[in-house]
Design a protein around this motif. Structure first.
Motif, PDB file in Angstrom:
ATOM      1  N   ASN A  40       1.689  -1.039   9.884  1.00 55.18           N
ATOM      2  CA  ASN A  40       2.987  -0.404   9.665  1.00 55.18           C
ATOM      3  C   ASN A  40       3.722  -1.060   8.495  1.00 55.18           C
ATOM      4  O   ASN A  40       4.409  -0.389   7.718  1.00 55.18           O
ATOM      5  CB  ASN A  40       3.834  -0.489  10.934  1.00 55.18           C
TER       6      ASN A  40
ATOM      7  N   TRP B  22       5.581   2.749   0.874  1.00 58.48           N
ATOM      8  CA  TRP B  22       6.693   3.685   0.708  1.00 58.48           C
ATOM      9  C   TRP B  22       7.757   3.097  -0.210  1.00 58.48           C
ATOM     10  O   TRP B  22       8.379   3.807  -1.007  1.00 58.48           O
ATOM     11  CB  TRP B  22       7.303   4.052   2.051  1.00 58.48           C
TER      12      TRP B  22
ATOM     13  N   ASN C 134      10.179   4.896  10.372  1.00 58.92           N
ATOM     14  CA  ASN C 134      10.205   6.079  11.238  1.00 58.92           C
ATOM     15  C   ASN C 134      10.156   7.346  10.395  1.00 58.92           C
ATOM     16  O   ASN C 134      11.023   8.207  10.477  1.00 58.92           O
ATOM     17  CB  ASN C 134      11.464   6.062  12.115  1.00 58.92           C
ATOM     18  N   ILE C 135       9.138   7.441   9.569  1.00 62.61           N
ATOM     19  CA  ILE C 135       8.998   8.590   8.683  1.00 62.61           C
ATOM     20  C   ILE C 135       8.549   9.805   9.487  1.00 62.61           C
ATOM     21  O   ILE C 135       7.547   9.758  10.193  1.00 62.61           O
ATOM     22  CB  ILE C 135       7.980   8.301   7.565  1.00 62.61           C
ATOM     23  N   THR C 136       9.305  10.886   9.377  1.00 61.85           N
ATOM     24  CA  THR C 136       8.947  12.120  10.065  1.00 61.85           C
ATOM     25  C   THR C 136       8.537  13.174   9.045  1.00 61.85           C
ATOM     26  O   THR C 136       8.919  13.084   7.864  1.00 61.85           O
ATOM     27  CB  THR C 136      10.133  12.659  10.882  1.00 61.85           C
TER      28      THR C 136
ATOM     29  N   ILE D  16      -1.358   5.148   4.922  1.00 59.42           N
ATOM     30  CA  ILE D  16      -1.121   5.946   6.124  1.00 59.42           C
ATOM     31  C   ILE D  16      -2.399   6.143   6.926  1.00 59.42           C
ATOM     32  O   ILE D  16      -2.394   6.079   8.160  1.00 59.42           O
ATOM     33  CB  ILE D  16      -0.542   7.327   5.733  1.00 59.42           C
TER      34      ILE D  16
ATOM     35  N   ASN E  81      -2.748   5.723  10.983  1.00 59.87           N
ATOM     36  CA  ASN E  81      -2.932   6.872  11.860  1.00 59.87           C
ATOM     37  C   ASN E  81      -4.221   6.778  12.662  1.00 59.87           C
ATOM     38  O   ASN E  81      -4.253   7.105  13.855  1.00 59.87           O
ATOM     39  CB  ASN E  81      -2.908   8.166  11.044  1.00 59.87           C
TER      40      ASN E  81
ATOM     41  N   LYS F 138       2.038   8.919  11.252  1.00 56.97           N
ATOM     42  CA  LYS F 138       2.968   9.184  10.145  1.00 56.97           C
ATOM     43  C   LYS F 138       2.431  10.310   9.266  1.00 56.97           C
ATOM     44  O   LYS F 138       1.222  10.471   9.118  1.00 56.97           O
ATOM     45  CB  LYS F 138       3.174   7.918   9.323  1.00 56.97           C
TER      46      LYS F 138
END
Length: 202
Positions: free
Chosen positions: A33, A40, A91-93, A155, A159, A179
């Protein structure tokens, strides 16, 4: 060995094994993470650099060319929208990323319009500051592409780690969710063309 010790030993081994599994999962997830957050951050830094360059570019063009006010206004507004959207890397949505992508795409479109307009002012070819900004903007677009690619690369292992069984059980318990990947905005499979055709046409 006393018979009653056997189940105690078995239970102890199961508890120790379970603890080791949970600890290993949690620590690995945190590390992955952090890699995502770092990637990011690099994406945001690249976009921020582009935003800064666009501001300088607008000021340079404004001082050297009497171009349409509407074009300038659209670039300034798109830049303001792009810088107002922030994304929490922890907390990327999909919704957050889609909104970020949308406003950055709007800025790209406004920038393209500005650059097309600028081509009608060949006097800018003598402006060394403008030429330097042109080169830096091209370089920054490449940095953005690289940063987005590396973000997606960060990512994937995260994941895979939280979505595969039995890790997904612990992921749900600790509220670790997969994510979204970074997709380019529609029609942005290429970096904006910032090559200027300063011909002898007047």
């Amino acid at each position: 060995m006393k018979k009653w010790l056997i189940p105690v030993i078995i239970i102890g081994l199961l508890v120790l094994g379970g603890y080791s599994w949970v600890k290993g999962f949690y620590n690995s997830t945190v590390q992955l993470n952090e890699n995502v957050s770092e990637s990011w951050g690099n994406v945001q830094t690249a976009y921020q650099r582009r935003s800064d360059l666009i501001g300088n570019l607008v000021n340079t063009v404004k001082g050297a060319a009497d171009y349409e006010k509407e074009t300038l206004t659209s670039v300034i507004e798109a830049r303001a929208k792009a810088t107002s959207v922030t994304v929490d890397p922890t907390n990327i949505t999909p919704e957050q990323l889609a909104k970020f992508n949308e406003v950055q795409g709007g800025l790209s479109g406004a920038l393209k319009s500005l650059l097309v307009t600028v081509e009608r002012y060949p006097d800018l070819k003598a402006n060394q500051n403008f030429l330097k900004l042109q080169d830096e903007l091209t370089s920054t677009e490449n940095q953005i592409l690289t940063a987005r690619t590396r973000y997606n690369e960060a990512i994937k292992p995260f994941n895979n780690h939280v979505k595969t069984f039995p890790n997904n059980i612990l992921a749900g318990f600790f509220n670790f969710e997969g994510k979204p990947y970074f997709d380019s905005e529609a029609g942005a499979d290429k970096a904006p063309n910032v090559e200027f055709n300063f011909s002898d046409k007047e």
